[in-house]
Structure formats: structure tokens, C-alpha cells
Design an enzyme around this catalytic site. Structure first.
Site, PDB file in Angstrom:
ATOM      1  N   CYS A  75       0.935  -1.201   0.019  1.00 55.94           N
ATOM      2  CA  CYS A  75      -0.153   0.000  -0.101  1.00 55.94           C
ATOM      3  C   CYS A  75       1.053   1.136   0.073  1.00 55.94           C
ATOM      4  O   CYS A  75       1.925   1.243   0.064  1.00 55.94           O
ATOM      5  CB  CYS A  75      -0.927  -0.013   1.086  1.00 55.94           C
ATOM      6  SG  CYS A  75      -0.132   0.312   2.740  1.00 55.94           S
ATOM      7  N   CYS A 104       3.410   1.735   2.952  1.00 56.20           N
ATOM      8  CA  CYS A 104       4.584   1.197   2.874  1.00 56.20           C
ATOM      9  C   CYS A 104       5.548   1.986   1.932  1.00 56.20           C
ATOM     10  O   CYS A 104       6.775   2.003   2.705  1.00 56.20           O
ATOM     11  CB  CYS A 104       4.328  -0.207   2.234  1.00 56.20           C
ATOM     12  SG  CYS A 104       3.367  -1.307   2.730  1.00 56.20           S
ATOM     13  N   ASP A 106      27.630  19.309 -33.366  1.00 51.37           N
ATOM     14  CA  ASP A 106      29.209  19.579 -33.097  1.00 51.37           C
ATOM     15  C   ASP A 106      29.980  19.065 -34.626  1.00 51.37           C
ATOM     16  O   ASP A 106      29.226  18.305 -35.278  1.00 51.37           O
ATOM     17  CB  ASP A 106      29.529  18.519 -31.917  1.00 51.37           C
ATOM     18  CG  ASP A 106      31.074  18.508 -32.034  1.00 51.37           C
ATOM     19  OD1 ASP A 106      31.671  19.441 -31.807  1.00 51.37           O
ATOM     20  OD2 ASP A 106      31.525  17.265 -32.086  1.00 51.37           O
ATOM     21  N   ASP A 136      29.345  13.996 -29.954  1.00 51.04           N
ATOM     22  CA  ASP A 136      29.919  12.738 -29.746  1.00 51.04           C
ATOM     23  C   ASP A 136      30.924  12.881 -28.563  1.00 51.04           C
ATOM     24  O   ASP A 136      31.525  11.767 -28.248  1.00 51.04           O
ATOM     25  CB  ASP A 136      30.242  12.049 -30.873  1.00 51.04           C
ATOM     26  CG  ASP A 136      31.677  12.706 -31.570  1.00 51.04           C
ATOM     27  OD1 ASP A 136      31.711  13.763 -31.195  1.00 51.04           O
ATOM     28  OD2 ASP A 136      32.607  11.921 -31.650  1.00 51.04           O
ATOM     29  N   ASP A 168      30.854  17.675 -25.326  1.00 47.63           N
ATOM     30  CA  ASP A 168      29.433  18.014 -25.892  1.00 47.63           C
ATOM     31  C   ASP A 168      28.546  17.607 -24.593  1.00 47.63           C
ATOM     32  O   ASP A 168      27.461  18.002 -24.823  1.00 47.63           O
ATOM     33  CB  ASP A 168      29.191  17.051 -26.753  1.00 47.63           C
ATOM     34  CG  ASP A 168      30.191  17.543 -28.211  1.00 47.63           C
ATOM     35  OD1 ASP A 168      30.499  18.580 -28.158  1.00 47.63           O
ATOM     36  OD2 ASP A 168      30.352  16.573 -28.898  1.00 47.63           O
TER      37      ASP A 168
END
Length: 828
Positions: free
Chosen positions: A101, A104, A507, A711, A715
Site C-alpha cells: 500500500c 509502505c 558538433d 559525440d 559535448d
């Protein structure tokens, strides 16, 4: 048995098992020492309001016995199966069936928040999982599990296999309930036929059959109707009105009306126990079909994980032994034969073979693997025997991380879904109101029986299952199928927001360009045998470990169509970091490197070559100088090559009306030249790595929705800052972790594919929502008018959900060969 109950769990205390313990100065009664200890811990932590949060009348379970082998989970060898990185800061997902419930959830999160060294405790009530992040230098995992156990919650590390087993168990349970309802329906039908064919005219037979039907219907309702009733109770306890509320209300209304008729034999109305069982049976069929359809629609990630073998051939003292992958450790050696899939991530230490990596990258071309190359779990070894040193196993492999990210994406909520979730309670509330209006209208204008059946039909027909499935099904299918084709979508929000992005920022190095230098031109002094000279230079650079050296040797190898065996024998080879390389061939000494190094050797650089080098420097070309026997005789020019698909991608985005910008730290003249080669785009050049994040922020502050494609490590901040971050699979781990989408296939055109997939997904979501709204607009008036019976409503309601699931499954056709061919041809 004593009349009183346990102070903690509320359950009856067996005779002789009474435990007395003072709590806050007051002596309390408990059924066992476990409950007494848990209660004491809760009060000592100041969490006694837990008992006020527990639903009224809800009985807790006594705490489970402590696991005697908890310390077993402290070993790194064991944790490596569940924890991604074995650093000081670690994260794991635990499971606990004792979570039942919202109280909990509150107790666990608030109690663990006070534990020193525990950084995060987040409970998912739906799947009973606890996400834990902790500092391993301050607290051990076993201590965290013990703390949970002291609160009354058993906890073990989450295992996908266990999750799959739980799914199968739930489906099997649903099938059993469906089978029981079908059996009951067939038996009740005989009594109904008897009543309809004349038995109802005799009061004795009529009452006898009604009572038999009542017994069968009551048992069926208690067993087969349990999923609907439990769902309704859970919704009401959470103070929400879920879809099971309207179903349960319709079922119970029909049941109690029929019960009233049965216990009042002089009543003139009819009983509807047969109808009650019929539409429970039909509803369970719909729910079972939904479960199967949803599983088929979202099982792309499960199929990915199934590609990873569960056993491996471990090499021990030259012999091979079949071992479970779970038992392997980093550094172990395994052998993979042709036609087998790699069970682990690792490095090839012997052998040569072609490997098919299409399941990870989406690229069907086979790749040659030799000593020193990396292989990934799940990929296919084609034609050679490879011995591999183990690096990662199971969920720590690249495939395992992909599956984890896909599962998170399938579980995440897009903004449109959050809106739908907010509407859902109002939708159900409106349904209840319409049912009440229908009942009252027909009660005064027809009779009680017709009013009950009409209200029940309204409750059943307007069940918002289709509305609730509209968004999550589309997102789950899209994220799962895209992962199989090399596009890893890490959260569902992206699938809604990407198509609205108006500005794409790229980029340069490693994204629009390959990030690998290539020999583009050279200039040699007159009188030199060009082919022989290049062969000598390539043979020397072939021995170099420097990226420029490898670029020179590979370019010469391609230009002269050479094999590795064609390289010349080089003597006295020496690499000088930051300067260049030296080598001898047939008594000639070569110095290959920077101009500064050659100047330091008192060598004179011809002015014509110096002027050419200065000119090429403005075009971002790197000069590599060559001296033979202390005479400078030539210069090589290397350049980072533009990706072949970059031009087409920029054209596609511009054709869609998107703004495209090149972001680079290079000189403006260099960035402008790259932009020209790409067909023209905005340029923001001479940007320091730490300033890329600022550029994205400035664009967003100007009111633009921005996507960043990169990459590299530098970045990462910009990828996080952007509305959508896209990283190439060939990039760094940091950039991939920071991005929302990872192009595992390393194809730049996949950026446009992701944009179109986003548009397709959002279109599907809108279609699903529209179809569910139209369904209700058409069917609700028919139900309220009494045209539709509860039985017909029970048939049409699950069909509407199956329509939504089927429409979402159509997203899989987005990656069909025909659809891919059309996109490549630019056909919309």
C-alpha cells in the site's frame, strides 16, 4: 484464539504466543517478536504516523524472517551481476513482495532517508521495486537490506529473469480465471435455457434454478471477478477512480439486483446471473488478449535480451567447460565457435573471424574481428573460432545497458500521457454520473430491471481502458522497435518533443566529420619516385601507434592498393612523442613529423612548401613533413573527412523547415568551409568546449526548441542542456549517458529517422486518443438509451482496447524495408 489483535499487523494472536513490549511507555501486545521489533524500530525512527497512513481495516503481514545470507550481497563479485559500476557510489534495484500500500512506500522512503550513506531510496508501488543509491564506503548493501527487513520488508536484488517469471505467472493466473468463468458460463447456460423454455412458469423450479445460478455466480464472482474487484479497491484506497471501479460497480449492481430477486421469490423481475458470468468471461478474454497483445507489441527489448546466451564455453587450462554466464568473472577466457552468439562483452585474444553486429547497430555489413578488437554480447560470430577475454556480463554488457534504457523509456511518461492521466479520474467520474442519470431516468420511466441493466451497460461500455492505453502503448512499441534498428530512445518524452524541435545544432568533429584524419594531398620535390617514396613512408608510419601515423599508413595503403604483407622492412624505427617518427630503409634515414621538430634538427624547409602549408592550414589541413637523409623532400596534408551522409541529412532537415547550425571550436574560416561543403548552414565557431553549454542556453532563452547532436566529452553539458540530446554510438560513454537518444548504428541519417519516428509516434497517440473518444461518443448514448445490453457492452469494450493496441503495433512497420526505401528516396 484471543479476541485482541497484534498492535503492529492487526492479526489475531494465537493462544500462548502473546508478546508484551513497552512502546512509548505503553505496554503493547504482539503476535511475534518480529512484529514487536518492527514496531519498536518504527517508533524509534519517529515514523509512528505509518499506522495512520495504513488503509483502514488493512492487515499487515508479520515481518519475514531475516535472510541468513545477506552478507553474501556485499561481495563485488556478486554485486557485479546487479550493479553497473563498482565505484564508491552504487545503484541497485531491489524487489519486495511485502510492499502492499501507499503507506509502505512512505515508510520505506522516509526511514531510509535517515540512514547515513544512503543517497536515494525510491519505491515503485506498481512493480514493488525499490531503487537504492548508496555510498559503499559508508554503508554496505547488507546493512540496507537489514534495515528494510527490520521495517518488515524482505528485499532481494531485482533480476530480469524473475520479472519475466512473474509476468508469466500473472498471465497464467488470468488464464485460469478465464477458464473458470468459461466453465461456469457453460453450466449456467443450461439452467438459463431451462428457465427460458418454460421452467420459470413453475415457481418451485424457478426458485431452484435461481439458487443454483446464485451459488455458481457467487463462486465465479469471488474467483474470476477478483482482478476487477481488487483493482477497484486499490483505486478507492488511493482516493482515485480507476477503470476497474466502473467495471466492478456494473458487476456488483447486476449481482445484487439478481440476488434480491432470488431471495424474494414473489418478485416479478428476472435474474441476470447468466449475463453477469457472460460479461465477466468476455471481459477476462479482453484483458487476456490485451496482455498478450501488449507483450507482443513491446517485446522488442525482451527479444534483444534473449539474444544474449546464458551459457558460455570457458577455457580452463586449455580445455573448454560449459559454464553459466553468471559464473564468469572479468579476465576469464571463453571460446566462441562459428554460428554462435557472444555471451559477454570482451576483447579478442586469439583468432580471426567476421562478426555480424546488426542486432546492436542495425548495420547488416559483417565486420572483421582480430586480436585486440572488442566484441559485444549478442552479436553473431560468423566463420571463425575466437577466444575472448571477458570484460562484462549480463546487464553490464552493452546489450544489457541498452535493454535497461529501453525498459526505462517504455516506463516513462510523455507530457501528453501525463495529461491523459489527469483526465482519467474525471473521465471515470463522468461515467459514474452518466450511469446514475441513466438509472434514475429509466427507473421512473420504465422499471427497476431495465434501469439496472441500462446503468450497468453504461458502466461497462465507458471503461477507459482504450484511453489509458493510447499513449503508453505507442511509446513502448516505438522505443522497443527503434532499439532493434540502432536508435536507442532513453525516455518517452523525447518521442513527443523531438518532432517539435525547430533548431538542430551539430558538433563538427566526430559528428559531421568522421573524427579520423585522412591523407587528402601531398607535395613532393621533383625527381622523386612517387610510388616508391609513398611505400617507404607508409611502411614507417605503419609501425606507429599515433592516430596521424595510422591515418597516413591506411591512406597510402588504399591509394596503392596494398596488403599488410606488402609493407617494406624498416630498421631503427623510433617514435618521438609530440615530434614524429624515424626509420631506415635500404641505408636511407627518414624523419617524419612536425615542422618544429625538423627545424630543431637544423633542417631547412623549402619556402614553396612552407607557403603551401600555411595556405592549407587555413583550410584545417594538418601538415606532416618528410625528410630523407637530412633533406626535406615533401609534405603530406591530412584532413578530417566529412561523413558522406552529412550533406543529405542537412538537406532533409532544411527541407522540413528546421534551422541547422554548426558548432565548432575551430577557426571561423575552417568552420565556414565545412558548412559550405555541407550545402550551407549557420556557423558558430571558435567556441571553447566549456562554452557549448552557454550557446545552447542562449538559443533556448531566445525562445527556440533546440536539439544538440554530439559525440565527445565536451559535448555532454550541451547534450544535457538541450531540449533533446542526441549522441553517436561511436562517441564517448559520457556523451551517450548525457543524451536522450543514442544512435547505436552510428548513422548520421538516423537523426532524421528519429525525427520522423517521433512524428509517427505522436500521430499514433493522437489517433488512439481520437478513436477512444469517438468510441465513447457513439456508444455511450446507445447504452444510455437502452439499445445496448451489458453483454454487448462487455464485447465492444475490450475490442476498443484491442484497436488501440493494434494501431500502436503498426509503428513496427516504420522500419519495414518498403518504408525505409521510401524515406531514403525522400518520399513522404
Amino acid at each position: 484464539m484471543l479476541s485482541h489483535g497484534c498492535f503492529h499487523c492487526g492479526q489475531a494472536i494465537p493462544e500462548g504466543d502473546l508478546i508484551l513490549k513497552p512502546i512509548n511507555g505503553t505496554e503493547r501486545e504482539f503476535c511475534c517478536h518480529g512484529c514487536a521489533s518492527v514496531c519498536e524500530v518504527i517508533y524509534e525512527a519517529g515514523m509512528e504516523s505509518f499506522y495512520q497512513r495504513t488503509p483502514e481495516g488493512e492487515l499487515l503481514s508479520p515481518p519475514p524472517p531475516p535472510n541468513k545470507d545477506i552478507e553474501f550481497f556485499d561481495y563485488d563479485e556478486v554485486q557485479s551481476q546487479y550493479v553497473t559500476e563498482l565505484t564508491d557510489r552504487r545503484q541497485i534495484t531491489l524487489m519486495s513482495d511485502a510492499i502492499h500500500c501507499a503507506a509502505c512506500v512512505w515508510l520505506i522512503e522516509h526511514s531510509l532517508a535517515k540512514v547515513d550513506g544512503l543517497l536515494l531510496a525510491s519505491v515503485n508501488f506498481t512493480n514493488k521495486q525499490i531503487k537504492i543509491r548508496w555510498d559503499n564506503s559508508k554503508i554496505k548493501l547488507s546493512d540496507i537490506i537489514k534495515k528494510l527487513n527490520s521495517l518488515g520488508y524482505d528485499a532481494t536484488p531485482y533480476d530480469a529473469t524473475s520479472s519475466e517469471a512473474a509476468y508469466r505467472k500473472a498471465n497464467r493466473d488470468l488464464l485460469y480465471r478465464l477458464g473458470f468463468a468459461g466453465f461456469a458460463m457453460m453450466n449456467v447456460m443450461w439452467f438459463s435455457v431451462a428457465l427460458y423454455t418454460g421452467a420459470s412458469e413453475d415457481q418451485g423450479y424457478r426458485n431452484y434454478f435461481h439458487w443454483i445460478e446464485l451459488i455458481i455466480a457467487t463462486i465465479t464472482l469471488a474467483y474470476s471477478g477478483q482482478p476487477f474487484l481488487k483493482g477497484a479497491v486499490t483505486s478507492l484506497r488511493a482516493r482515485t477512480v480507476g477503470m476497474d471501479v466502473s467495471i466492478s460497480l456494473g458487476i456488483l449492481t447486476t449481482y445484487f439486483y439478481s440476488l434480491w430477486i432470488t431471495v424474494n421469490p414473489n418478485s416479478t423481475g428476472g435474474v441476470y446471473f447468466d449475463t453477469l458470468i457472460d460479461f465477466m468471461f468476455l471481459l477476462l478474454i479482453g484483458r487476456y488478449l490485451q496482455a498478450i497483445s501488449k507483450n507482443k507489441a513491446v517485446d522488442a527489448s525482451r527479444r534483444l535480451m534473449d539474444l544474449q546466451p546464458k551459457v558460455a564455453r570457458q577455457v580452463i587450462d586449455g580445455d573448454t567447460k560449459i559454464m553459466p554466464v553468471r559464473a564468469l568473472l572479468p579476465g576469464n577466457e571463453i571460446r566462441v565457435k562459428p554460428g554462435e552468439q557472444f555471451p559477454v562483452d570482451g576483447i579478442v585474444i586469439s583468432g580471426l573471424s567476421m562478426v555480424n553486429e546488426s542486432m546492436l547497430s542495425g548495420e547488416s555489413r559483417e565486420i572483421s574481428k582480430q586480436v585486440g578488437d572488442r566484441v559485444a554480447a549478442g552479436t553473431l560470430n560468423v566463420d571463425g573460432i575466437l577466444t575472448v577475454s571477458v570484460e562484462n556480463i549480463l546487464q553490464n554488457t552493452q546489450l544489457g545497458r541498452i535493454v535497461h534504457m529501453v525498459e526505462e523509456a517504455q516506463g516513462s511518461k510523455a507530457p501528453i500521457q501525463c495529461t491523459a492521466d489527469k483526465i482519467m479520474p474525471w473521465f471515470v467520474s463522468t461515467t459514474l454520473m452518466l450511469a446514475a442519470v441513466s438509472f434514475l431516468y429509466w427507473f421512473f420511466n420504465a422499471d427497476l430491471e431495465f434501469a439496472v441493466m441500462t446503468a450497468t451497460a453504461v458502466l461497462i461500455i465507458t471503461c477507459p481502458c482504450a484511453f489509458g492505453l493510447a499513449t503508453p502503448m505507442a511509446i513502448a512499441v516505438a522505443s522497443g522497435i527503434s532499439a532493434r534498428h540502432g536508435i536507442l530512445v532513453k525516455n518517452g518524452t523525447v518521442l513527443e518533443t523531438l518532432q517539435s524541435i525547430e533548431h538542430f545544432v551539430f558538433d563538427k568533429t566526430g559528428t559531421l566529420t568522421k573524427g579520423q584524419m585522412q591523407l587528402v594531398d601531398y607535395k613532393l620535390l621533383s625527381g622523386i619516385d612517387e610510388k616508391q617514396f609513398l611505400l617507404e613512408i607508409g611502411s614507417i608510419e605503419h609501425l606507429s601507434e599515433h592516430s596521424l601515423g595510422r591515418a597516413v599508413s591506411e591512406s597510402i595503403k588504399d591509394r596503392l592498393s596494398l596488403n599488410n604483407k606488402d609493407w617494406l622492412d624498416i630498421h631503427q624505427f623510433k617514435a618521438l612523442p609530440g615530434k614524429g617518427v624515424q626509420g631506415e630503409h635500404q641505408s636511407s634515414t627518414f624523419n617524419i613529423g612536425t615542422a618544429r621538430w625538423l627545424n630543431s634538427l637544423a633542417l631547412v624547409l623549402p619556402q614553396t612548401l612552407v607557403n603551401l602549408a600555411d595556405e592549407r592550414a587555413s583550410l584545417a589541413q594538418t601538415a606532416v613533413w618528410i625528410a630523407r637523409d637530412n633533406n626535406v623532400v615533401g609534405v603530406l596534408f591530412l584532413e578530417d573527412e566529412i561523413r558522406p551522409e552529412a550533406v543529405e541529412l542537412i538537406q532533409r532537415l532544411k527541407a522540413k523547415g528546421k534551422k541547422v547550425t554548426l558548432l565548432s571550436g575551430d577557426l571561423n574560416v575552417v568552420a565556414q568551409r565545412v558548412a559550405e561543403q555541407l550545402g550551407g548552414m549557420n556557423v558558430i565557431a571558435e567556441v571553447l568546449p566549456e562554452d557549448k553549454n552557454r550557446v545552447i542556453r542562449d538559443l533556448q532563452e531566445s525562445g527556440q526548441q533546440v536539439a544538440m547532436i554530439g559525440d565527445g566529452v565536451n559535448d555532454a553539458p550541451a547534450l544535457v542542456r538541450a531540449n533533446v540530446g542526441i549522441a553517436l554510438g561511436s562517441g564517448t560513454d559520457v556523451s551517450m549517458d548525457s543524451a536522450d537518444i543514442v544512435l547505436m548504428n552510428n548513422e548520421l541519417l538516423a537523426v532524421d529517422t528519429a525525427v520522423e519516428l517521433s512524428a509517427r509516434t505522436l500521430k499514433t497517440i493522437k489517433q488512439n486518443i481520437t478513436s477512444s473518444i469517438i468510441y465513447n461518443i457513439v456508444m455511450v448514448p446507445l447504452a444510455m438509451s437502452g439499445v445496448l445490453t451489458p453483454l454487448i457492452a462487455a464485447i465492444t469494450m475490450p475490442l476498443s482496447s484491442l484497436v488501440v493496441i493494434g494501431n500502436a503495433a503498426r509503428i513496427r512497420r516504420f522500419f519495414s524495408p518498403k518504408a525505409i526505401s521510401k524515406r531514403r528516396q525522400g518520399i513522404k
